[in-house]
Every structure is written in C-alpha cells, then in structure tokens.
Design a protein around this motif. Structure first.
Motif, PDB file in Angstrom:
ATOM      1  N   GLU A   1      10.498   1.505   4.017  1.00 47.57           N
ATOM      2  CA  GLU A   1      10.955   2.793   3.506  1.00 47.57           C
ATOM      3  C   GLU A   1      11.777   2.638   2.227  1.00 47.57           C
ATOM      4  OE1 GLU A   1      12.940   4.723   6.755  1.00 47.57           O
ATOM      5  OE2 GLU A   1      11.054   5.185   7.780  1.00 47.57           O
ATOM      6  N   GLU A   2      12.053   1.416   1.849  1.00 46.77           N
ATOM      7  CA  GLU A   2      12.746   1.130   0.604  1.00 46.77           C
ATOM      8  C   GLU A   2      12.052  -0.039  -0.084  1.00 46.77           C
ATOM      9  OE1 GLU A   2      15.171   2.748  -0.803  1.00 46.77           O
ATOM     10  OE2 GLU A   2      15.600   4.163   0.840  1.00 46.77           O
TER      11      GLU A   2
ATOM     12  N   LEU B   1      -8.277  -6.136   3.793  1.00 53.02           N
ATOM     13  CA  LEU B   1      -7.645  -7.153   2.958  1.00 53.02           C
ATOM     14  C   LEU B   1      -6.756  -8.077   3.776  1.00 53.02           C
ATOM     15  CD1 LEU B   1      -6.811  -4.960  -0.172  1.00 53.02           C
ATOM     16  CD2 LEU B   1      -8.658  -6.642   0.064  1.00 53.02           C
ATOM     17  N   GLU B   2      -6.100  -7.548   4.801  1.00 54.83           N
ATOM     18  CA  GLU B   2      -5.306  -8.419   5.665  1.00 54.83           C
ATOM     19  C   GLU B   2      -6.212  -9.372   6.438  1.00 54.83           C
ATOM     20  OE1 GLU B   2      -1.586  -7.295   8.080  1.00 54.83           O
ATOM     21  OE2 GLU B   2      -3.167  -7.476   9.603  1.00 54.83           O
ATOM     22  N   LYS B   3      -7.340  -8.876   6.927  1.00 54.32           N
ATOM     23  CA  LYS B   3      -8.279  -9.733   7.656  1.00 54.32           C
ATOM     24  C   LYS B   3      -8.786 -10.874   6.776  1.00 54.32           C
ATOM     25  CE  LYS B   3      -8.539  -7.692  11.721  1.00 54.32           C
ATOM     26  NZ  LYS B   3      -8.154  -8.393  12.962  1.00 54.32           N
ATOM     27  N   ALA B   4      -8.760 -10.661   5.448  1.00 53.85           N
ATOM     28  CA  ALA B   4      -9.214 -11.701   4.521  1.00 53.85           C
ATOM     29  C   ALA B   4      -8.099 -12.683   4.170  1.00 53.85           C
ATOM     30  CB  ALA B   4      -9.760 -11.057   3.252  1.00 53.85           C
ATOM     31  N   GLY B   5      -6.927 -12.532   4.803  1.00 56.78           N
ATOM     32  CA  GLY B   5      -5.868 -13.514   4.631  1.00 56.78           C
ATOM     33  C   GLY B   5      -4.727 -13.100   3.727  1.00 56.78           C
ATOM     34  N   ASN B   6      -4.694 -11.833   3.325  1.00 56.07           N
ATOM     35  CA  ASN B   6      -3.618 -11.354   2.471  1.00 56.07           C
ATOM     36  C   ASN B   6      -2.467 -10.789   3.309  1.00 56.07           C
ATOM     37  OD1 ASN B   6      -4.967 -11.544  -0.326  1.00 56.07           O
ATOM     38  ND2 ASN B   6      -6.487 -10.477   0.923  1.00 56.07           N
ATOM     39  N   GLU B   7      -1.296 -10.727   2.713  1.00 58.34           N
ATOM     40  CA  GLU B   7      -0.124 -10.143   3.362  1.00 58.34           C
ATOM     41  C   GLU B   7      -0.037  -8.678   2.943  1.00 58.34           C
ATOM     42  OE1 GLU B   7       4.766 -10.711   3.578  1.00 58.34           O
ATOM     43  OE2 GLU B   7       3.505 -12.195   2.523  1.00 58.34           O
ATOM     44  N   VAL B   8      -0.041  -7.783   3.926  1.00 57.66           N
ATOM     45  CA  VAL B   8      -0.156  -6.353   3.654  1.00 57.66           C
ATOM     46  C   VAL B   8       1.018  -5.598   4.264  1.00 57.66           C
ATOM     47  CG1 VAL B   8      -1.502  -4.289   4.232  1.00 57.66           C
ATOM     48  CG2 VAL B   8      -2.668  -6.346   3.425  1.00 57.66           C
ATOM     49  N   GLU B   9       1.653  -4.739   3.464  1.00 60.75           N
ATOM     50  CA  GLU B   9       2.713  -3.862   3.950  1.00 60.75           C
ATOM     51  C   GLU B   9       2.517  -2.468   3.363  1.00 60.75           C
ATOM     52  OE1 GLU B   9       6.184  -7.307   4.394  1.00 60.75           O
ATOM     53  OE2 GLU B   9       6.381  -5.770   2.847  1.00 60.75           O
ATOM     54  N   PHE B  10       3.113  -1.465   4.036  1.00 59.31           N
ATOM     55  CA  PHE B  10       2.984  -0.075   3.616  1.00 59.31           C
ATOM     56  C   PHE B  10       4.341   0.456   3.172  1.00 59.31           C
ATOM     57  CE2 PHE B  10      -0.537  -0.767   6.437  1.00 59.31           C
ATOM     58  CZ  PHE B  10      -1.563   0.049   5.982  1.00 59.31           C
ATOM     59  N   TYR B  11       4.339   1.217   2.080  1.00 52.70           N
ATOM     60  CA  TYR B  11       5.523   1.978   1.696  1.00 52.70           C
ATOM     61  C   TYR B  11       5.362   3.404   2.213  1.00 52.70           C
ATOM     62  CZ  TYR B  11       8.735   4.842  -0.957  1.00 52.70           C
ATOM     63  OH  TYR B  11       9.703   5.746  -1.302  1.00 52.70           O
ATOM     64  N   VAL B  12       6.338   3.883   2.967  1.00 51.93           N
ATOM     65  CA  VAL B  12       6.318   5.254   3.479  1.00 51.93           C
ATOM     66  C   VAL B  12       7.661   5.908   3.196  1.00 51.93           C
ATOM     67  CG1 VAL B  12       4.601   4.778   5.277  1.00 51.93           C
ATOM     68  CG2 VAL B  12       7.042   4.520   5.795  1.00 51.93           C
TER      69      VAL B  12
ATOM     70  N   LEU C   1       0.844  -1.181   0.000  1.00 49.14           N
ATOM     71  CA  LEU C   1       0.000   0.000   0.000  1.00 49.14           C
ATOM     72  C   LEU C   1       0.885   1.239   0.000  1.00 49.14           C
ATOM     73  CD1 LEU C   1      -1.751  -1.907   2.613  1.00 49.14           C
ATOM     74  CD2 LEU C   1      -3.255  -0.889   0.919  1.00 49.14           C
ATOM     75  N   PHE C   2       0.658   2.136  -0.951  1.00 52.14           N
ATOM     76  CA  PHE C   2       1.498   3.326  -1.055  1.00 52.14           C
ATOM     77  C   PHE C   2       1.029   4.357  -0.037  1.00 52.14           C
ATOM     78  CE2 PHE C   2       2.932   7.404  -2.512  1.00 52.14           C
ATOM     79  CZ  PHE C   2       4.205   7.160  -2.991  1.00 52.14           C
ATOM     80  N   GLY C   3       1.893   4.637   0.943  1.00 54.08           N
ATOM     81  CA  GLY C   3       1.550   5.600   1.980  1.00 54.08           C
ATOM     82  C   GLY C   3       0.638   5.004   3.040  1.00 54.08           C
ATOM     83  N   ARG C   4       0.708   5.581   4.229  1.00 53.38           N
ATOM     84  CA  ARG C   4      -0.188   5.138   5.297  1.00 53.38           C
ATOM     85  C   ARG C   4      -1.335   6.150   5.407  1.00 53.38           C
ATOM     86  NH1 ARG C   4      -0.047   6.062  11.478  1.00 53.38           N
ATOM     87  NH2 ARG C   4      -0.981   7.860  10.455  1.00 53.38           N
TER      88      ARG C   4
END
Length: 319
Positions: free
Chosen positions: A68-69, A19-30, A5-8
């Motif tokens: 961050e990268e 989407l994470e609750k549905a079983g996906n792996e979620v990360e944020f780019y900041v 996900l671009f930005g928080r």
C-alpha cells in the motif's frame, strides 16, 4: 526481474501470475485499505492461450503480495500499468511520483497523443504496449479471465531505451508469450480504440455484447461505425494500416459474419469476451468512454460522424 503491478485488476493479476510462474518476483500496489479488503489470494479460473489456441484451463488459488506504500527509491525493475481507460490519468500520477528507475510498461487503451497521456510519467522510462486478454472478477477474489499467446509492444526503433525494450521482450518471451512488435504503436492504439468504440456503441444500443453477437446482422452496424470513424486516424496525425483499411472497406455483411464467427465459434477470443461480460466487472459506463471520446474529438476536429452521433443517447454521460 522484480515487478510491481499497479492495482489488482484483471490484466495485472493474470499477467502477474504468468510472469511469477516464469520465475519473476511479483508484487501488487493497491490503495490504502485495499489489501485487507482483497485478502491475500486470488482464485484463478483462467484460459491460458500460450500453448493451445483455445486456452488451457487453469484453476488454482494464487497467494499474492500487496503493497500500500511505495518508496521513491524502491528496487522494482518494472512497473506494469494497465487500468480502465478512464482511470489512467489518476494512475499515471501515482506511478509518476513513485517511478524510481523502473521501466514503466503501459498496457492500456490510448486515444490522446502519447505525450499528453504520459505527461505525468518519466518519458525515458516508458514502453508502450497492449495485452491480449480480458475477463473479470466474480466477487472480490475469483478471477474468470483468459489471455492469448501474443502481446503487443512498440518496436525497438521507437522505444525510449533499447535496453529497457529488450528486457521486456525477453521477459515475456521467457514466460512463453510471443511479442508482436508495432512500427507505429500510436497508430495501432488508434485503430484498436476505433474498433472498441464501434463495438461498444452498437453493444450499448443492443443492451449487451451478448445480444449483439446473436446474429451477424447485429454486428454489421458496428463495422459501419468503424468505417465512419476511420478518418479520425488521419486527423490525429497517423495513417491507418492497409489491413485496417481493407477490413473496413470490404462488404460490412461479410466482415460482420467473420467477427460473429470469431466470437461465437468456440474461439479463445470469444470465451474471453463472454467472461468479461458475464462477470460484469467492467460496467457499461466504462465501455461508453470509447465512443464518447471519439465523438468529442470528432467535434473538436470538425469531422462529421452521423452514425455515431445518432447513437449518442446510448453512451452520453448521465447527469
């Protein structure tokens, strides 16, 4: 699915949670330095509209992963790009340089033609869509927001990749959302942008959206502004939908009353609008970009918009 996900931001955070609750792996780019600033959690105060028309309250502390990268050879399946209108150009440059092989889901307001908007992105990886939610952060960690059951997405016929399109449809449906497919997503964007521009111009004149929603009579001028802007859709190479044309040619007082009831009648849409303005997460300057962009294009195309022009002092860029 592995999702970046671009930005928080508001949209990234609440859809990322779902989407994470549905079983996906979620990360944020900041941006560098922002992970330490934000901290590793968000306190959620959400209205989840997937199972109830007024939204099911969600209050929890959600721990998140931020990056961050991003390496160009990353293994993300999807990059979720949803930022404020005026931030999109910079964000698309960053994503374009780090796209890898990921599908890029654009969940954003769009006014310029899609080729211009996506000039910095790999076109065969893009899917065009739009969220059904909003809200804002109170402080740096508490999100007060909400989302509807539906999200909007271009049809498979217009998508750059049928396989990518189906994977995103499946992703949201498996998470409990309904997907509203649009035959002409750019026409839909233009209509939505005009709706935003009319409401924003009138709200800026009134001092706030909440002031505007005190009476149907205060909403009526926003509808007249939208009606005036309707020719902009054809001027930009698209045709307004029958529903849009019908709504804007019914008596403005009648439609204004309907919008007033939609926002003030205890609906989820109204609650989301209240949260967006109460948190002041998106400043008035950001709302001003909608009427400002429409008026600038109207002048370029030689289209006279006297009602919008009269309100220009309320949304003109400050020196």
């Amino acid at each position: 699915m592995k999702i970046l996900l671009f930005g928080r931001g508001v949209m990234a955070t609440q859809y990322g949670w779902a989407l994470e609750k549905a079983g996906n792996e979620v990360e944020f780019y900041v941006r560098p330095g922002r992970a330490a600033h934000y901290g590793d959690y968000v306190d959620l105060d959400l209205l989840d509209g997937r199972k109830h028309r007024k939204g099911i309250p969600v209050r929890e502390r959600w721990f998140i992963t931020m990056r961050e990268e991003i390496s160009p050879d990353h293994d993300y399946d999807l990059i979720f790009l949803s930022v404020n209108h005026e931030q999109f150009e910079e964000a698309s440059k960053i994503v374009g340089e780090r796209a890898g092989n990921a599908t890029i889901l654009i969940f954003n307001n769009v006014w310029d033609d899609q080729g211009t908007v996506a000039a910095r992105l790999p076109k065969d990886q893009i899917l065009w869509g739009f969220p059904g939610g909003g809200g804002g952060f109170r402080g740096k960690n508490k999100l007060e927001a909400g989302f509807l059951k539906s999200i909007y997405l271009e049809s498979a016929a217009t998508a750059s990749s049928g396989e990518r399109h189906q994977s995103v449809v499946d992703l949201f449906q498996q998470a409990g959302f309904s997907v509203s497919l649009q035959k002409d997503m750019y026409a839909w964007y233009l209509e939505h942008f005009i709706l935003n521009a009319g409401m924003a111009a009138q709200a800026l004149k009134m001092g706030s959206y909440q002031n505007m929603y005190q009476s149907p009579q205060y909403v009526k001028p926003a509808l007249l502004l939208m009606r005036e802007m309707l020719p902009m859709i054809e001027a930009k190479g698209r045709k307004a939908s029958f529903g849009m044309r019908l709504m804007l040619h019914l008596p403005a007082s009648l439609v204004g009353y309907g919008v007033y009831k939609l926002i003030t009648g205890g609906t989820l849409a109204g609650a989301i609008m209240e949260r967006m303005e109460d948190t002041a997460y998106i400043p008035h300057e950001s709302f001003a970009f909608f009427p400002r962009d429409v008026l600038a294009d109207a002048r370029r195309l030689g289209i006279d918009l006297p009602r919008l022009t009269a309100l220009e002092p309320y949304f003109r860029m400050k020196d």
